[in-house]
Design an enzyme around this catalytic site. Structure first.
Site, PDB file in Angstrom:
ATOM      1  N   ASP A 141      -0.667  11.448   3.044  1.00 29.07           N
ATOM      2  CA  ASP A 141      -0.390  10.014   3.134  1.00 29.07           C
ATOM      3  C   ASP A 141      -1.465   9.313   3.948  1.00 29.07           C
ATOM      4  O   ASP A 141      -1.220   8.266   4.556  1.00 29.07           O
ATOM      5  CB  ASP A 141       0.995   9.789   3.768  1.00 29.07           C
ATOM      6  CG  ASP A 141       1.495   8.364   3.564  1.00 29.07           C
ATOM      7  OD1 ASP A 141       2.371   7.924   4.343  1.00 29.07           O
ATOM      8  OD2 ASP A 141       1.004   7.674   2.640  1.00 29.07           O
ATOM      9  N   LYS A 144      -6.603   7.339   0.761  1.00 22.81           N
ATOM     10  CA  LYS A 144      -6.353   7.891  -0.595  1.00 22.81           C
ATOM     11  C   LYS A 144      -7.568   8.625  -1.147  1.00 22.81           C
ATOM     12  O   LYS A 144      -7.425   9.551  -1.931  1.00 22.81           O
ATOM     13  CB  LYS A 144      -5.905   6.770  -1.540  1.00 22.81           C
ATOM     14  CG  LYS A 144      -4.747   5.945  -0.975  1.00 22.81           C
ATOM     15  CD  LYS A 144      -3.630   6.796  -0.370  1.00 22.81           C
ATOM     16  CE  LYS A 144      -2.762   6.011   0.598  1.00 22.81           C
ATOM     17  NZ  LYS A 144      -1.872   6.879   1.418  1.00 22.81           N
ATOM     18  N   ASP A 169       1.838  10.769  -1.378  1.00 19.59           N
ATOM     19  CA  ASP A 169       2.344   9.404  -1.482  1.00 19.59           C
ATOM     20  C   ASP A 169       1.305   8.526  -2.194  1.00 19.59           C
ATOM     21  O   ASP A 169       0.119   8.859  -2.236  1.00 19.59           O
ATOM     22  CB  ASP A 169       2.617   8.841  -0.076  1.00 19.59           C
ATOM     23  CG  ASP A 169       3.352   7.503  -0.126  1.00 19.59           C
ATOM     24  OD1 ASP A 169       3.221   6.717   0.819  1.00 19.59           O
ATOM     25  OD2 ASP A 169       4.056   7.245  -1.135  1.00 19.59           O
ATOM     26  N   ASN A 170       1.750   7.421  -2.766  1.00 23.59           N
ATOM     27  CA  ASN A 170       0.859   6.355  -3.272  1.00 23.59           C
ATOM     28  C   ASN A 170      -0.046   6.740  -4.435  1.00 23.59           C
ATOM     29  O   ASN A 170      -1.167   6.216  -4.538  1.00 23.59           O
ATOM     30  CB  ASN A 170      -0.034   5.821  -2.136  1.00 23.59           C
ATOM     31  CG  ASN A 170       0.723   5.499  -0.896  1.00 23.59           C
ATOM     32  OD1 ASN A 170       0.538   6.111   0.150  1.00 23.59           O
ATOM     33  ND2 ASN A 170       1.616   4.517  -0.997  1.00 23.59           N
ATOM     34  N   GLU A 199       6.682   0.991  -0.889  1.00 24.66           N
ATOM     35  CA  GLU A 199       7.659   0.755   0.181  1.00 24.66           C
ATOM     36  C   GLU A 199       7.974  -0.742   0.330  1.00 24.66           C
ATOM     37  O   GLU A 199       7.081  -1.581   0.343  1.00 24.66           O
ATOM     38  CB  GLU A 199       7.153   1.309   1.530  1.00 24.66           C
ATOM     39  CG  GLU A 199       5.751   0.954   1.922  1.00 24.66           C
ATOM     40  CD  GLU A 199       4.731   1.979   1.463  1.00 24.66           C
ATOM     41  OE1 GLU A 199       4.986   2.677   0.467  1.00 24.66           O
ATOM     42  OE2 GLU A 199       3.677   2.072   2.079  1.00 24.66           O
TER      43      GLU A 199
END
Ligand SMILES: O=C(NC/C=C/[C@H]1O[C@@H](n2cnc3cncnc32)[C@H](O)[C@@H]1O)c1cc([N+](=O)[O-])cc(O)c1O
Ligand SMILES: [Mg+2]
Length: 214
Positions: A141, A144, A169-170, A199
């Protein structure tokens, strides 16, 4: 003088969350970031997906890359079985200082080791420094564009064993296209996408769960 967003999140935790109660720290941050000020925590919706994977894997040794304010470290630590450990890496000293206090307020400091420094420097040192053989579960996380290089580094450093699981994540927003292409295209991974939302928003995002096959 203006406080920073992480400082405001810590202040909210200290004023609203019950000391020693990890769930109330998680809920307090979610409430604040949903209604007062957005922040890049994995959040409640994707957090539920992360929870289910942590409960399924029951990791003895878990790694998190990108602590930020400590929201996911607290969330994860509250689910870890006894004598399991989450090692979380954060290179921004301001964020690390806030995260330490959030983790302490939640009462999970005995399950969390926060390493202050860049993942690229620390991943090669993990085995020696922590007497580790491998990680059962890794939560990515952080920046990226670091997901892929750090994953390759973990492979090279022998930190992944057959069955180790990466949770990222993401993968849609902000996105990690090179990482996604790698884990989905490589015969060494079995990858699965959990569709969700960024989120505290209605924007699509998701979590990618990838099992390392050795
Ligand atoms: O950019 C995002 N996350 C980056 C997170 C970065 C965090 O990880 C640390 N870090 C970075 N490389 C590191 C290397 N080593 C250690 N810590 C490191 C940074 O100091 C920061 O605390 C993000 C953005 C959105 N968004 O909607 O824009 C939503 C999200 O859920 C996100 O996670
Ligand atoms: Mg994130």
């Amino acid at each position: 003088y203006g406080s920073t967003r992480p400082e405001r999140i810590l202040a909210e935790v200290k004023s609203k969350a019950t000391r020693g109660d990890a769930r109330s720290v998680v809920d307090t941050i979610d409430q604040y970031c949903r209604h007062q000020e957005w922040a890049m925590n994995v959040g409640d919706e994707k957090g539920t997906i992360l929870d289910s994977i942590v409960c399924e894997v029951k990791p003895r040794a878990m790694l998190e890359l990108g602590t930020y304010c400590g929201y996911s470290a607290v969330r994860i630590a509250s689910l870890l079985p006894p004598n399991s450990r989450l090692i979380t890496m954060e290179f921004n000293p301001v964020f690390a200082a806030i995260a330490r206090q959030v983790i302490a307020w939640a009462g999970v400091e005995d399950k969390v080791v926060l390493i202050e420094g860049p993942s690229g420097d620390w991943i090669p040192k993990m085995k020696k420094e922590f007497g580790l053989t491998s990680f059962d579960l890794v939560f990515l996380d952080h920046w990226k564009d670091c997901y892929l290089p750090d994953t390759k580094l973990m492979e090279e450093c022998g930190l992944l064993r057959t069955g180790s699981i990466l949770v990222a994540d993401n993968v849609i927003c902000p996105g990690a296209p090179d990482y996604l292409e790698y884990v989905r295209g490589s015969p060494r991974y079995e990858s699965k996408y959990f569709r969700s939302h960024l989120e505290y928003t209605r924007v699509e995002d998701g979590i990618e769960k990838s099992v390392f096959l050795g």
